[in-house]
Design a protein around this motif. Structure first.
Motif, PDB file in Angstrom:
ATOM      1  N   ARG A  33      42.982  43.286  36.141  1.00  0.00           N
ATOM      2  CA  ARG A  33      42.663  43.083  37.552  1.00  0.00           C
ATOM      3  C   ARG A  33      41.681  41.919  37.603  1.00  0.00           C
ATOM      4  NH1 ARG A  33      46.132  46.308  37.793  1.00  0.00           N
ATOM      5  NH2 ARG A  33      46.333  48.212  39.054  1.00  0.00           N
ATOM      6  N   ALA A  34      41.694  41.151  38.693  1.00  0.00           N
ATOM      7  CA  ALA A  34      40.805  39.991  38.815  1.00  0.00           C
ATOM      8  C   ALA A  34      40.173  39.955  40.197  1.00  0.00           C
ATOM      9  CB  ALA A  34      41.580  38.700  38.553  1.00  0.00           C
ATOM     10  N   PHE A  35      38.878  39.639  40.245  1.00  0.00           N
ATOM     11  CA  PHE A  35      38.120  39.581  41.500  1.00  0.00           C
ATOM     12  C   PHE A  35      37.308  38.289  41.571  1.00  0.00           C
ATOM     13  CE2 PHE A  35      38.966  44.055  41.359  1.00  0.00           C
ATOM     14  CZ  PHE A  35      38.843  44.544  42.657  1.00  0.00           C
ATOM     15  N   MET A  36      37.126  37.784  42.791  1.00  0.00           N
ATOM     16  CA  MET A  36      36.238  36.666  43.062  1.00  0.00           C
ATOM     17  C   MET A  36      35.726  36.775  44.499  1.00  0.00           C
ATOM     18  SD  MET A  36      38.740  33.340  43.661  1.00  0.00           S
ATOM     19  CE  MET A  36      37.374  32.354  44.318  1.00  0.00           C
ATOM     20  N   PRO A  37      34.688  36.020  44.861  1.00  0.00           N
ATOM     21  CA  PRO A  37      34.250  36.025  46.264  1.00  0.00           C
ATOM     22  C   PRO A  37      35.237  35.260  47.140  1.00  0.00           C
ATOM     23  CG  PRO A  37      32.515  35.226  44.778  1.00  0.00           C
ATOM     24  CD  PRO A  37      33.794  35.227  44.010  1.00  0.00           C
ATOM     25  N   ARG A  38      35.343  35.688  48.405  1.00  0.00           N
ATOM     26  CA  ARG A  38      36.186  34.949  49.351  1.00  0.00           C
ATOM     27  C   ARG A  38      35.305  33.921  50.074  1.00  0.00           C
ATOM     28  NH1 ARG A  38      37.146  32.399  53.853  1.00  0.00           N
ATOM     29  NH2 ARG A  38      36.104  34.045  55.031  1.00  0.00           N
ATOM     30  N   PHE A  39      34.969  32.854  49.338  1.00  0.00           N
ATOM     31  CA  PHE A  39      34.157  31.799  49.931  1.00  0.00           C
ATOM     32  C   PHE A  39      34.880  31.193  51.127  1.00  0.00           C
ATOM     33  CE2 PHE A  39      32.548  31.604  45.450  1.00  0.00           C
ATOM     34  CZ  PHE A  39      31.232  31.927  45.730  1.00  0.00           C
ATOM     35  N   GLY A  40      34.094  30.758  52.116  1.00  0.00           N
ATOM     36  CA  GLY A  40      34.678  30.254  53.352  1.00  0.00           C
ATOM     37  C   GLY A  40      35.452  28.963  53.215  1.00  0.00           C
ATOM     38  N   CYS A  41      35.286  28.266  52.094  1.00  0.00           N
ATOM     39  CA  CYS A  41      36.031  27.027  51.884  1.00  0.00           C
ATOM     40  C   CYS A  41      37.427  27.270  51.325  1.00  0.00           C
ATOM     41  CB  CYS A  41      35.250  26.093  50.966  1.00  0.00           C
ATOM     42  SG  CYS A  41      34.747  26.847  49.415  1.00  0.00           S
ATOM     43  N   ILE A  42      37.769  28.524  51.036  1.00  0.00           N
ATOM     44  CA  ILE A  42      39.118  28.853  50.565  1.00  0.00           C
ATOM     45  C   ILE A  42      40.072  28.879  51.753  1.00  0.00           C
ATOM     46  CG2 ILE A  42      40.560  30.644  49.495  1.00  0.00           C
ATOM     47  CD1 ILE A  42      38.075  31.473  47.885  1.00  0.00           C
TER      48      ILE A  42
ATOM     49  N   HIS B 154      25.961  45.844  55.231  1.00  0.00           N
ATOM     50  CA  HIS B 154      26.911  44.729  55.232  1.00  0.00           C
ATOM     51  C   HIS B 154      28.319  45.274  55.009  1.00  0.00           C
ATOM     52  CE1 HIS B 154      23.778  41.599  55.005  1.00  0.00           C
ATOM     53  NE2 HIS B 154      23.151  42.417  54.166  1.00  0.00           N
ATOM     54  N   PRO B 155      29.240  45.073  55.963  1.00  0.00           N
ATOM     55  CA  PRO B 155      30.617  45.547  55.794  1.00  0.00           C
ATOM     56  C   PRO B 155      31.311  44.856  54.624  1.00  0.00           C
ATOM     57  CG  PRO B 155      30.170  44.998  58.092  1.00  0.00           C
ATOM     58  CD  PRO B 155      29.024  44.465  57.290  1.00  0.00           C
ATOM     59  N   LEU B 156      32.071  45.635  53.862  1.00  0.00           N
ATOM     60  CA  LEU B 156      32.829  45.112  52.721  1.00  0.00           C
ATOM     61  C   LEU B 156      34.292  44.982  53.114  1.00  0.00           C
ATOM     62  CD1 LEU B 156      33.157  44.400  49.695  1.00  0.00           C
ATOM     63  CD2 LEU B 156      33.329  46.856  49.230  1.00  0.00           C
ATOM     64  N   ILE B 157      34.803  43.777  53.025  1.00  0.00           N
ATOM     65  CA  ILE B 157      36.205  43.487  53.343  1.00  0.00           C
ATOM     66  C   ILE B 157      36.900  43.031  52.058  1.00  0.00           C
ATOM     67  CG2 ILE B 157      37.781  42.046  54.698  1.00  0.00           C
ATOM     68  CD1 ILE B 157      35.417  41.733  56.716  1.00  0.00           C
ATOM     69  N   ILE B 158      38.066  43.585  51.787  1.00  0.00           N
ATOM     70  CA  ILE B 158      38.825  43.246  50.585  1.00  0.00           C
ATOM     71  C   ILE B 158      40.109  42.536  50.980  1.00  0.00           C
ATOM     72  CG2 ILE B 158      39.876  44.092  48.465  1.00  0.00           C
ATOM     73  CD1 ILE B 158      36.847  44.622  48.707  1.00  0.00           C
ATOM     74  N   LYS B 159      40.336  41.385  50.378  1.00  0.00           N
ATOM     75  CA  LYS B 159      41.576  40.642  50.596  1.00  0.00           C
ATOM     76  C   LYS B 159      42.256  40.428  49.244  1.00  0.00           C
ATOM     77  CE  LYS B 159      39.773  38.519  54.777  1.00  0.00           C
ATOM     78  NZ  LYS B 159      39.347  37.289  55.482  1.00  0.00           N
ATOM     79  N   VAL B 160      43.500  40.026  49.304  1.00  0.00           N
ATOM     80  CA  VAL B 160      44.250  39.844  48.064  1.00  0.00           C
ATOM     81  C   VAL B 160      45.221  38.688  48.239  1.00  0.00           C
ATOM     82  CG1 VAL B 160      46.142  41.421  48.647  1.00  0.00           C
ATOM     83  CG2 VAL B 160      45.491  41.110  46.236  1.00  0.00           C
ATOM     84  N   ALA B 161      45.528  38.028  47.127  1.00  0.00           N
ATOM     85  CA  ALA B 161      46.541  36.967  47.112  1.00  0.00           C
ATOM     86  C   ALA B 161      47.115  36.889  45.705  1.00  0.00           C
ATOM     87  CB  ALA B 161      45.940  35.624  47.516  1.00  0.00           C
ATOM     88  N   SER B 162      48.295  36.319  45.604  1.00  0.00           N
ATOM     89  CA  SER B 162      48.954  36.163  44.310  1.00  0.00           C
ATOM     90  C   SER B 162      48.739  34.753  43.773  1.00  0.00           C
ATOM     91  CB  SER B 162      50.456  36.432  44.437  1.00  0.00           C
ATOM     92  OG  SER B 162      50.686  37.765  44.843  1.00  0.00           O
ATOM     93  N   VAL B 163      48.662  34.653  42.453  1.00  0.00           N
ATOM     94  CA  VAL B 163      48.614  33.346  41.805  1.00  0.00           C
ATOM     95  C   VAL B 163      50.049  32.918  41.532  1.00  0.00           C
ATOM     96  CG1 VAL B 163      47.844  32.045  39.793  1.00  0.00           C
ATOM     97  CG2 VAL B 163      46.397  33.850  40.742  1.00  0.00           C
ATOM     98  N   PRO B 164      50.494  31.827  42.129  1.00  0.00           N
ATOM     99  CA  PRO B 164      51.882  31.398  41.960  1.00  0.00           C
ATOM    100  C   PRO B 164      52.273  31.259  40.492  1.00  0.00           C
ATOM    101  CG  PRO B 164      50.785  30.094  43.648  1.00  0.00           C
ATOM    102  CD  PRO B 164      49.726  30.917  42.990  1.00  0.00           C
ATOM    103  N   GLN B 165      53.428  31.772  40.152  1.00  0.00           N
ATOM    104  CA  GLN B 165      54.037  31.638  38.829  1.00  0.00           C
ATOM    105  C   GLN B 165      53.253  32.341  37.716  1.00  0.00           C
ATOM    106  OE1 GLN B 165      54.220  27.349  38.605  1.00  0.00           O
ATOM    107  NE2 GLN B 165      56.235  27.274  39.573  1.00  0.00           N
TER     108      GLN B 165
ATOM    109  N   GLU C  58      31.205  38.521  56.348  1.00  0.00           N
ATOM    110  CA  GLU C  58      30.870  37.377  57.191  1.00  0.00           C
ATOM    111  C   GLU C  58      29.458  36.863  56.947  1.00  0.00           C
ATOM    112  OE1 GLU C  58      31.703  37.303  61.259  1.00  0.00           O
ATOM    113  OE2 GLU C  58      33.876  37.473  60.999  1.00  0.00           O
ATOM    114  N   ASP C  59      28.515  37.751  56.691  1.00  0.00           N
ATOM    115  CA  ASP C  59      27.137  37.315  56.483  1.00  0.00           C
ATOM    116  C   ASP C  59      27.005  36.442  55.243  1.00  0.00           C
ATOM    117  OD1 ASP C  59      26.249  38.821  58.689  1.00  0.00           O
ATOM    118  OD2 ASP C  59      26.021  40.615  57.445  1.00  0.00           O
ATOM    119  N   PHE C  60      27.760  36.774  54.197  1.00  0.00           N
ATOM    120  CA  PHE C  60      27.574  36.114  52.917  1.00  0.00           C
ATOM    121  C   PHE C  60      28.603  35.032  52.599  1.00  0.00           C
ATOM    122  CE2 PHE C  60      25.522  40.327  51.704  1.00  0.00           C
ATOM    123  CZ  PHE C  60      24.228  39.837  51.858  1.00  0.00           C
TER     124      PHE C  60
END
Length: 273
Positions: free
Chosen positions: A41-50, A75-86, A97-99
């Protein structure tokens, strides 16, 4: 035999952010380790520049909805997900939103590091661990990449050490030469105490500079990997002093096999003990 499980926690992962050694290695390793036969499993922050539209990020409703208290603020915790192509891997994103709403990563366009990077690191690390618990997924190895993940080994070893999800988990920390040049908030020590740490847990963090933060991570981790070709001399000395199992630098193209073997070595030590 049940597959070993490796959790990757990184402050950056390509292609979502791709300008640093951290991002490139944290993209290469999960795929290679998965192809070697381990579950990841892999995690990273959802920085606003993404760019969420380009990378097709979407919220995982069943994992979102928790609140984390940082320095006595909810601080509300929101989880998003995306796939790495190929690559046949998914990346989970820790969002709030705060962070993470600002259109940058760890510093502004003038190169000034954000004043709340300490709280962002606290939120990110705790957010990953709480989400992994909610997934019901128990990792054998947690591999942290970059200074924004440096607090995570401390949380695992001192606050989550009796949690069934993490009580047998081994922690590997990768050190890179991408640091910060501004000390964290002078109140950081008290913020950690509010989180539940004892004074003895955080005595190495009386200084809040890049070297002190990484020394702490070295001391509480089960293994350390040199992620960049050159890292701070004081950190190499700390690794030698502590005797923490250490894997020297391997380039992005050749790192998968030695890191995979390093994981097996650390897991075997757990079984033997």
């Amino acid at each position: 035999m049940e597959k070993k499980r490796v959790l990757f926690i990184s402050q950056e992962i390509a292609p979502f952010l791709s300008q640093t050694d951290i991002a490139q290695v944290a993209r290469k390793l999960p795929q290679g380790i998965q192809e070697s036969g381990k579950e990841i499993r892999a995690f990273m922050p959802r920085f606003g520049c993404i760019n969420e539209r380009r990378h097709q990020l979407h919220e995982v409703i069943r994992l979102s909805g928790m609140n984390l208290i940082i320095n006595d603020v909810d601080h509300p915790l929101i989880i998003k997900v995306a796939s790495v192509p190929q690559a046949k891997i998914q990346v989970y994103f820790i969002d709030n939103e705060d962070f993470f709403k600002r259109k940058a990563t760890v510093c502004n366009d003038k190169g000034d590091y954000f004043e709340d990077n300490d709280e962002r690191a606290m939120f990110f690390g705790r957010g990953v661990l709480e989400t992994v618990k909610k997934l019901g997924w128990k990792p054998d190895i947690i591999h942290c990449h970059g200074w924004m993940t440096a607090l995570t080994p401390l949380y695992i070893k001192k606050l989550y050490n009796n949690d069934p999800h993490f009580e047998d988990t081994k922690v590997v920390y990768s050190i890179y030469d991408e640091g910060f040049n501004k000390n964290w908030d002078t109140n950081f020590h008290n913020k950690l105490k509010f989180d539940g740490f004892d004074e003895s847990d955080i005595e190495l963090l009386k200084d809040t500079d890049f070297v002190a933060l990484n020394k702490m991570a070295i001391n509480v981790s089960d293994g350390v990997v040199q992620g960049s070709e050159n890292i701070h001399d004081d950190l190499l000395s700390e690794i030698q002093t502590t005797g923490t199992p250490f894997l020297e630098y391997f380039s992005e193209e050749s790192c998968v096999k030695p890191v995979d073997e390093f994981y097996d070595q650390i897991i075997e030590e757990l079984v033997e003990n």
